[in-house]
Write a protein that holds these residues in place. Sequence first.
Motif, PDB file in Angstrom:
ATOM      1  N   ILE A 163       3.594  -1.910  -2.303  1.00 16.63           N
ATOM      2  CA  ILE A 163       3.328  -1.633  -3.539  1.00 16.63           C
ATOM      3  C   ILE A 163       2.854  -2.066  -4.458  1.00 16.63           C
ATOM      4  O   ILE A 163       2.537  -3.697  -4.266  1.00 16.63           O
ATOM      5  N   GLY A 164       1.712  -1.806  -5.514  1.00 18.89           N
ATOM      6  CA  GLY A 164       0.800  -3.083  -5.751  1.00 18.89           C
ATOM      7  C   GLY A 164       0.975  -2.712  -6.734  1.00 18.89           C
ATOM      8  O   GLY A 164       1.706  -2.344  -8.226  1.00 18.89           O
ATOM      9  N   PRO A 165       1.025  -4.087  -7.547  1.00 23.35           N
ATOM     10  CA  PRO A 165       1.900  -4.799  -8.775  1.00 23.35           C
ATOM     11  C   PRO A 165       1.604  -4.108 -10.011  1.00 23.35           C
ATOM     12  O   PRO A 165       1.539  -4.452 -11.422  1.00 23.35           O
ATOM     13  N   ASP A 166      -0.636  -3.813 -10.111  1.00 24.66           N
ATOM     14  CA  ASP A 166      -1.118  -3.307 -10.806  1.00 24.66           C
ATOM     15  C   ASP A 166      -2.265  -2.449 -10.787  1.00 24.66           C
ATOM     16  O   ASP A 166      -2.175  -2.304  -9.093  1.00 24.66           O
ATOM     17  N   ALA A 167      -2.845  -2.180 -11.234  1.00 19.47           N
ATOM     18  CA  ALA A 167      -4.080  -1.145 -11.412  1.00 19.47           C
ATOM     19  C   ALA A 167      -4.798  -1.958 -10.150  1.00 19.47           C
ATOM     20  O   ALA A 167      -5.391  -1.196  -9.259  1.00 19.47           O
ATOM     21  N   GLU A 168      -5.750  -3.382 -10.264  1.00 19.82           N
ATOM     22  CA  GLU A 168      -6.156  -3.973  -9.722  1.00 19.82           C
ATOM     23  C   GLU A 168      -5.962  -3.902  -8.159  1.00 19.82           C
ATOM     24  O   GLU A 168      -6.772  -4.533  -7.325  1.00 19.82           O
ATOM     25  N   SER A 169      -5.112  -3.851  -8.042  1.00 22.15           N
ATOM     26  CA  SER A 169      -3.910  -3.984  -6.729  1.00 22.15           C
ATOM     27  C   SER A 169      -3.883  -2.885  -5.853  1.00 22.15           C
ATOM     28  O   SER A 169      -3.894  -2.652  -4.377  1.00 22.15           O
ATOM     29  N   ALA A 170      -4.797  -1.690  -6.947  1.00 24.46           N
ATOM     30  CA  ALA A 170      -4.462  -0.342  -6.470  1.00 24.46           C
ATOM     31  C   ALA A 170      -5.434  -0.161  -4.803  1.00 24.46           C
ATOM     32  O   ALA A 170      -4.474   0.323  -3.721  1.00 24.46           O
ATOM     33  N   GLN A 171      -6.656  -0.968  -4.534  1.00 30.57           N
ATOM     34  CA  GLN A 171      -7.095  -0.559  -3.550  1.00 30.57           C
ATOM     35  C   GLN A 171      -6.754  -1.111  -2.020  1.00 30.57           C
ATOM     36  O   GLN A 171      -6.318  -0.598  -1.223  1.00 30.57           O
ATOM     37  N   TRP A 172      -5.676  -2.676  -2.603  1.00 26.51           N
ATOM     38  CA  TRP A 172      -5.287  -3.402  -1.243  1.00 26.51           C
ATOM     39  C   TRP A 172      -3.924  -2.024  -1.168  1.00 26.51           C
ATOM     40  O   TRP A 172      -3.848  -1.746   0.524  1.00 26.51           O
ATOM     41  N   ALA A 173      -2.936  -1.839  -1.599  1.00 22.84           N
ATOM     42  CA  ALA A 173      -1.551  -0.724  -1.521  1.00 22.84           C
ATOM     43  C   ALA A 173      -2.657   0.133  -0.287  1.00 22.84           C
ATOM     44  O   ALA A 173      -1.735   0.993  -0.100  1.00 22.84           O
ATOM     45  N   GLU A 174      -2.635   1.019  -1.438  1.00 20.27           N
ATOM     46  CA  GLU A 174      -3.554   2.234  -0.270  1.00 20.27           C
ATOM     47  C   GLU A 174      -4.008   2.166   0.880  1.00 20.27           C
ATOM     48  O   GLU A 174      -3.992   3.006   1.922  1.00 20.27           O
ATOM     49  N   GLY A 175      -4.980   0.727   1.349  1.00 20.99           N
ATOM     50  CA  GLY A 175      -6.054   0.609   2.299  1.00 20.99           C
ATOM     51  C   GLY A 175      -4.865   0.250   3.394  1.00 20.99           C
ATOM     52  O   GLY A 175      -4.460   0.363   4.523  1.00 20.99           O
ATOM     53  N   VAL A 176      -3.657  -0.746   2.542  1.00 31.00           N
ATOM     54  CA  VAL A 176      -2.276  -0.966   3.748  1.00 31.00           C
ATOM     55  C   VAL A 176      -1.450  -0.290   4.248  1.00 31.00           C
ATOM     56  O   VAL A 176      -1.277  -0.470   5.534  1.00 31.00           O
ATOM     57  N   ALA A 177      -1.289   0.714   3.060  1.00 24.56           N
ATOM     58  CA  ALA A 177      -1.050   1.565   3.384  1.00 24.56           C
ATOM     59  C   ALA A 177      -0.601   2.773   4.458  1.00 24.56           C
ATOM     60  O   ALA A 177      -0.808   3.095   5.326  1.00 24.56           O
ATOM     61  N   ALA A 178      -2.490   2.902   4.279  1.00 22.67           N
ATOM     62  CA  ALA A 178      -2.750   3.585   4.859  1.00 22.67           C
ATOM     63  C   ALA A 178      -3.105   3.047   7.007  1.00 22.67           C
ATOM     64  O   ALA A 178      -2.973   3.685   7.653  1.00 22.67           O
ATOM     65  N   ALA A 179      -3.147   1.607   7.137  1.00 26.11           N
ATOM     66  CA  ALA A 179      -3.396   1.013   8.686  1.00 26.11           C
ATOM     67  C   ALA A 179      -1.326   0.687   8.216  1.00 26.11           C
ATOM     68  O   ALA A 179      -1.440   1.227  10.007  1.00 26.11           O
ATOM     69  N   ALA A 180      -0.736   1.032   7.602  1.00 25.10           N
ATOM     70  CA  ALA A 180       0.919   0.970   8.094  1.00 25.10           C
ATOM     71  C   ALA A 180       1.298   2.454   8.399  1.00 25.10           C
ATOM     72  O   ALA A 180       2.600   2.303   8.868  1.00 25.10           O
TER      73      ALA A 180
END
Length: 297
Positions: A163-180
Amino acid sequence: MKLICADGHLELANSLGKLLNAEVITPEHRLFPDGEHYYRLDGDFSNEDVVLLSHLHQPNEKAIGLLFLAGHLRDVGARSVGLVAPYLAYMRQDIRFKEGECITSRYFAGLISNAFNYLVTIDPHLHRYHSLDEIYRIPNRALHATNLIGEYIKKMIPNALIIGPDAESAQWAEGVAAAAQCEFLVFEKTRKGDRDVSVAMLDLSCYADAQPVLVDDIISTGRTLVETAEGLVEAGLRPAICIGVHPVLAEGAEITLNNPAIANWLSCNTIPHASNAIDVSYLLAPAIAAMMAEIIL
């Protein structure tokens, strides 16, 4: 290669030293009675390739020390002097929000560009800049910890929901989810002040069995993570695990994060802290070697 640990983060320095087959050196440092810095480096640096390692959290004293050390190394004939700053400071002020404000990100980049041959960092807070090349005049690498975090989650946290808590964290959430190799969601945050935020919840009824994992680049006040975690618990999910790349941790943040809605929080070791659980040395080492080869050629 010689690696100078300029920030006291010897655990990371020694790990990098082994991976790079580099001698790790800790400079002698003290303050004169008037507060001025004294530095001394033991050894012969003539024609050597030198890496200065320093996270730049609480940067002001660290930065001036780095400039002194880089100047000294050039004076004694070092072939190259690179800066490895796992956390890169002075990225916040990238425009003039009010008339008369200093754009400190540009001025700090100028100081570093004048002192070093190259820069390696991890997940700098690029908001209005598209890349470090817009302000740094030296070769640079902005690495990303998403794969490291994703691999950690895949190994250590079953049934994770990123879960990314805001729009700025979207890139982290998507990238981490892909790796996980798991699902991710991104919420919407409204900031009402430096320490006051609200997060809009989605319909989470289909994720009742998932383990929420909140990911972001910087853990600062902790309010965004807590607000999101509390909303998840209210929606029927279990307490969240929070992971940040940089544990900046403003005053009071650790107290804020000690919340029943947060099961655990951890970080990468870009800044030394008890929450460090993910080692970035394996991310940094090949980038340093590649950068040095590029500079020498």
